[in-house]
Design a protein around this motif. Structure first.
Motif, short mmCIF file in Angstrom:
data_model
loop_
_atom_site.label_atom_id
_atom_site.label_comp_id
_atom_site.label_asym_id
_atom_site.label_seq_id
_atom_site.Cartn_x
_atom_site.Cartn_y
_atom_site.Cartn_z
N MET A 1 0.85 -1.20 0.00
CA MET A 1 0.00 0.00 0.00
C MET A 1 0.88 1.24 0.00
O MET A 1 1.78 1.38 0.82
CB MET A 1 -0.89 0.01 1.24
N GLU A 2 0.64 2.15 -0.96
CA GLU A 2 1.38 3.40 -1.03
C GLU A 2 0.47 4.54 -0.57
O GLU A 2 -0.59 4.76 -1.13
CB GLU A 2 1.85 3.67 -2.46
N ILE A 3 0.88 5.27 0.45
CA ILE A 3 0.14 6.43 0.91
C ILE A 3 0.30 7.58 -0.06
O ILE A 3 -0.62 8.34 -0.34
CB ILE A 3 0.62 6.85 2.31
N LEU A 4 1.50 7.71 -0.64
CA LEU A 4 1.81 8.83 -1.53
C LEU A 4 1.26 8.57 -2.92
O LEU A 4 1.15 7.43 -3.36
CB LEU A 4 3.32 9.04 -1.60
N HIS A 43 11.79 -0.80 -3.32
CA HIS A 43 12.96 0.03 -3.61
C HIS A 43 13.14 1.19 -2.64
O HIS A 43 14.15 1.30 -1.94
CB HIS A 43 12.84 0.53 -5.06
N TYR A 44 12.17 2.08 -2.57
CA TYR A 44 12.34 3.32 -1.80
C TYR A 44 12.46 3.03 -0.30
O TYR A 44 13.37 3.52 0.37
CB TYR A 44 11.18 4.28 -2.07
N GLN A 45 11.54 2.24 0.23
CA GLN A 45 11.61 1.91 1.65
C GLN A 45 12.87 1.12 1.96
O GLN A 45 13.49 1.31 3.01
CB GLN A 45 10.38 1.12 2.09
N GLY A 46 13.26 0.26 1.05
CA GLY A 46 14.49 -0.51 1.24
C GLY A 46 15.72 0.38 1.33
O GLY A 46 16.61 0.16 2.17
N ARG A 47 15.77 1.41 0.48
CA ARG A 47 16.91 2.34 0.55
C ARG A 47 16.87 3.16 1.83
O ARG A 47 17.92 3.53 2.37
CB ARG A 47 16.92 3.26 -0.68
N ASP A 162 6.72 -1.02 10.94
CA ASP A 162 6.17 -0.77 9.60
C ASP A 162 4.64 -0.75 9.61
O ASP A 162 3.99 -1.27 10.52
CB ASP A 162 6.67 -1.86 8.65
N ASN A 163 4.07 -0.13 8.57
CA ASN A 163 2.62 -0.16 8.27
C ASN A 163 1.75 0.61 9.26
O ASN A 163 0.56 0.35 9.37
CB ASN A 163 2.10 -1.59 8.17
N ASP A 204 3.38 2.61 3.60
CA ASP A 204 2.21 2.48 4.46
C ASP A 204 2.46 3.05 5.86
O ASP A 204 1.72 2.78 6.79
CB ASP A 204 1.82 1.00 4.57
N GLY A 205 3.51 3.86 6.00
CA GLY A 205 3.81 4.50 7.25
C GLY A 205 4.87 3.76 8.06
O GLY A 205 4.73 2.56 8.32
#
Length: 212
Positions: A1-4, A43-47, A162-163, A204-205
Motif C-alpha cells: 500500500m502506497e500512501i503517496l 525500492h524506496y523503503q528498502g533504501r 512498519d505499516n 504504508d507509514g
C-alpha cells in the motif's frame, strides 16, 4: 500500500540510490511466486532502511518478520564488519527461498535466520543487546513485540515499526480490529516517555523510535 500518489512515489524512486541487482531479482521473484507480494518493502523503503542502518552502523539487529528477505538484506548493508542480523520468520516454507535470496548478496554470512513464533525466538535471544530493531510481522502483536524488546535495545538505539498508517485508516473513521490495533500502538508510543518517536509517511507509514 502506497500512501503517496504514484507520480510522487515514482519521482522519489528516481531520485534515491538505485535498487541493487540482487534486490531487483528478489522483488520480481516475490511478485511472481509469493502470496501478498505487496508486503515487500520495495525500492524506496528498502533504501531508507539501508541508509538508517548505515547511519547507525549497528553491531546487532533484530528483524521480526523476514518474508522474502528484502528488508533483511537492506538492513544488513549497514552492519559493522563483525555485525549480525537475527531475523525471525514464522513460515518455515520460506526457508528454501530465503536461503537462495541471501546467497545472492555480500551480506549472507551476517544474516542469522530463525524460524518459529516470534515470542519463542525472542526468548532464545534475550541475552542479546540490539542497536536496531525492525518490526514487520503479525500486526496485532506490534505493541507486544515493542514492549518485549525495548529493554534489550541500547540507549540511543532505534526501533522501526512498519505499516503504522495502515492504508490511511488510522486517521479515518474505520473501526475494524486491525485499524484499532494500529491506533492503540501509535497512541501508546506517542505518550511513552522512554522513547522519542516520529511517523514517516513512507509507503504504508514507518514509525521511527529512538530509545532515550
Amino acid at each position: 500500500m502506497e500512501i503517496l500518489p504514484d507520480d510522487l512515489q515514482a519521482y522519489l524512486n528516481n531520485h534515491c540510490e538505485p535498487e541493487p541487482e540482487a534486490l531487483q531479482f528478489i522483488n520480481r521473484e516475490t511478485y511472481l511466486k509469493v502470496l501478498k507480494p505487496n508486503m515487500l518493502s520495495g525500492h524506496y523503503q528498502g533504501r531508507l532502511l539501508s541508509m538508517l542502518s548505515k547511519m547507525i552502523q549497528p553491531r546487532r539487529i533484530l528483524e521480526i518478520g523476514t518474508f522474502t528477505g528484502y528488508a533483511t538484506i537492506c538492513l544488513a548493508e549497514g552492519l559493522t564488519e563483525d555485525g549480525l542480523i537475527h531475523t525471525i520468520e514464522v513460515n518455515t516454507e520460506m526457508e528454501e527461498m530465503l536461503k537462495k535470496h541471501f546467497s545472492l548478496t555480500s551480506v549472507e554470512k551476517k544474516i542469522v535466520p530463525h524460524f518459529g513464533p516470534a515470542e519463542q525466538v525472542m526468548a532464545d535471544l534475550q541475552t542479546e543487546v540490539f542497536d536496531l530493531v525492525f518490526i514487520d510481522a503479525d500486526k496485532k502483536n506490534n505493541l507486544l513485540y515493542f514492549e518485549k524488546i525495548l529493554n534489550q535495545v541500547r540507549s540511543g538505539g532505534i526501533i522501526i515499526i512498519d505499516n503504522v498508517l495502515w492504508k490511511g485508516k488510522v486517521y479515518g473513521t474505520e473501526k475494524d480490529a486491525d485499524t484499532e490495533s494500529f491506533r492503540k500502538l501509535n497512541d501508546s508510543i506517542a505518550v511513552d516517555t522512554r522513547v522519542e518517536k516520529l511517523i514517516l509517511p513512507v509507503r504504508d507509514g514507518i514509525l521511527l523510535i529512538r530509545k532515550k
